[in-house]
Design an enzyme around this catalytic site. Sequence first.
Site, PDB file in Angstrom:
ATOM      1  N   ASP A   7       0.859  -1.173   0.000  1.00 27.21           N
ATOM      2  CA  ASP A   7       0.000   0.000   0.000  1.00 27.21           C
ATOM      3  C   ASP A   7       0.906   1.238   0.000  1.00 27.21           C
ATOM      4  OD1 ASP A   7      -2.254   1.658   0.339  1.00 27.21           O
ATOM      5  OD2 ASP A   7      -2.031   1.587   2.514  1.00 27.21           O
ATOM      6  N   GLU A   9      -0.276   4.997   0.979  1.00 25.84           N
ATOM      7  CA  GLU A   9      -0.542   5.944   2.067  1.00 25.84           C
ATOM      8  C   GLU A   9      -0.632   5.223   3.412  1.00 25.84           C
ATOM      9  OE1 GLU A   9      -3.465   9.136   1.107  1.00 25.84           O
ATOM     10  OE2 GLU A   9      -3.657   8.011  -0.758  1.00 25.84           O
ATOM     11  N   GLU A  15      -0.827  10.042   4.927  1.00 23.16           N
ATOM     12  CA  GLU A  15      -2.140  10.057   4.272  1.00 23.16           C
ATOM     13  C   GLU A  15      -2.373  11.425   3.616  1.00 23.16           C
ATOM     14  OE1 GLU A  15      -4.458   7.741   3.927  1.00 23.16           O
ATOM     15  OE2 GLU A  15      -3.813   6.163   5.305  1.00 23.16           O
ATOM     16  N   ARG A  46     -15.899  12.637  -0.161  1.00 20.78           N
ATOM     17  CA  ARG A  46     -14.819  13.628  -0.291  1.00 20.78           C
ATOM     18  C   ARG A  46     -15.118  14.636  -1.399  1.00 20.78           C
ATOM     19  NH1 ARG A  46      -9.993   9.106  -0.186  1.00 20.78           N
ATOM     20  NH2 ARG A  46      -9.475   9.216   2.046  1.00 20.78           N
ATOM     21  N   SER A  90      -2.276   1.039  -4.989  1.00 18.98           N
ATOM     22  CA  SER A  90      -2.925   2.069  -4.170  1.00 18.98           C
ATOM     23  C   SER A  90      -4.270   2.450  -4.751  1.00 18.98           C
ATOM     24  CB  SER A  90      -2.016   3.305  -4.106  1.00 18.98           C
ATOM     25  OG  SER A  90      -2.669   4.366  -3.439  1.00 18.98           O
ATOM     26  N   ASP A  91      -5.183   2.853  -3.884  1.00 24.70           N
ATOM     27  CA  ASP A  91      -6.462   3.390  -4.334  1.00 24.70           C
ATOM     28  C   ASP A  91      -6.378   4.891  -4.589  1.00 24.70           C
ATOM     29  OD1 ASP A  91      -7.922   1.069  -4.528  1.00 24.70           O
ATOM     30  OD2 ASP A  91      -8.647   1.140  -2.468  1.00 24.70           O
ATOM     31  N   LYS A 133      -6.881  -4.008  -5.375  1.00 25.47           N
ATOM     32  CA  LYS A 133      -5.724  -4.643  -4.721  1.00 25.47           C
ATOM     33  C   LYS A 133      -5.828  -6.171  -4.785  1.00 25.47           C
ATOM     34  CE  LYS A 133      -4.944  -0.597  -1.905  1.00 25.47           C
ATOM     35  NZ  LYS A 133      -4.393  -0.011  -0.702  1.00 25.47           N
ATOM     36  N   ASP A 152      -2.109  -1.063   5.674  1.00 26.93           N
ATOM     37  CA  ASP A 152      -2.537  -0.622   7.010  1.00 26.93           C
ATOM     38  C   ASP A 152      -4.049  -0.519   7.171  1.00 26.93           C
ATOM     39  OD1 ASP A 152      -2.782   1.584   5.258  1.00 26.93           O
ATOM     40  OD2 ASP A 152      -2.608   2.994   6.919  1.00 26.93           O
ATOM     41  N   ASN A 155      -9.015  -1.603   3.120  1.00 30.96           N
ATOM     42  CA  ASN A 155      -8.969  -1.923   1.685  1.00 30.96           C
ATOM     43  C   ASN A 155      -7.702  -2.693   1.300  1.00 30.96           C
ATOM     44  OD1 ASN A 155      -7.311   0.343   2.060  1.00 30.96           O
ATOM     45  ND2 ASN A 155      -7.739   1.151   0.031  1.00 30.96           N
TER      46      ASN A 155
END
Length: 201
Positions: A7, A9, A15, A46, A90-91, A133, A152, A155
Site C-alpha cells: 500500500d 498511504e 495520508e 470527499r 494504491s487506491d 488490490k 494498514d 482496503n
Amino acid sequence: MYITCLDLEGVLVPEIWIAFAEKSGIPELRKTTRDEPDYDKLMKYRLNILKEHGLGLKEIQETIAEIDPMEGAKEFLDELRSLCQVIIISDTFTQFASPLMKKLGMPTIFCNTLEVAENGEITGFRMRCEQSKLTTVKALQSIGYETIASGDSYNDLGMILNSKAGFLFRSTEKIKSDYPDLPAFETYAELLEAIRKVINA
C-alpha cells in the site's frame, strides 16, 4: 518468484487526505479507508466536500508538493527492491501519486485516475478495476508469481489475506484486534526482515 505488493498511504507516505484536511482546515476530510471500508462511498463523500468548499485538484496538488515520504521509507523500498520485484498498489490517483513516486525513486505503482474539469474541479474518478488490490494480486498469481502483501487499512485486507504472506504495517488497533492472526509491524526493519524470511524460506 516473489512480488511484494505494498500500500502507499500510511505505509510509505503520510495520508494525503489527512494532510489536505489539516492544510484546508476541513476536519471532515480526515476520514480515510481506516475509517470507511467502502472506497466508492468514501470518495463520493470527499468530492461532495470539495465541491461545497470550491476546492479542486490544484489545491490538493499544492499540499502534495509539501509531503515527503515517511522517514526511512525510500531506504526500505530500495532494500526491498534489491530482494524482489515490488509493486505499490494504491487506491489513490495518478494525479496525486506522480510527485510522490519521484521522491521514492520511481517505483512501479498501480493506481486510479481522477476526472477533472477544465476549471480544475474534480468531477469524478475512474477505478482501474473492481477491488483493485485483490484483483491485482490474483492476476499476478495467475501468471506464476507468489505475492507478499502489506498495508494498514481495510482496503488492503483482500491482498494481504490472499497472498502467500501478508503483514499489517502501522495499522489501527481495531484492525489488529479483528485480525489477530496477521503479523503486525511498526518499523520498516521488522517488515523487511519478515519479507526476507519468506523469500529465503
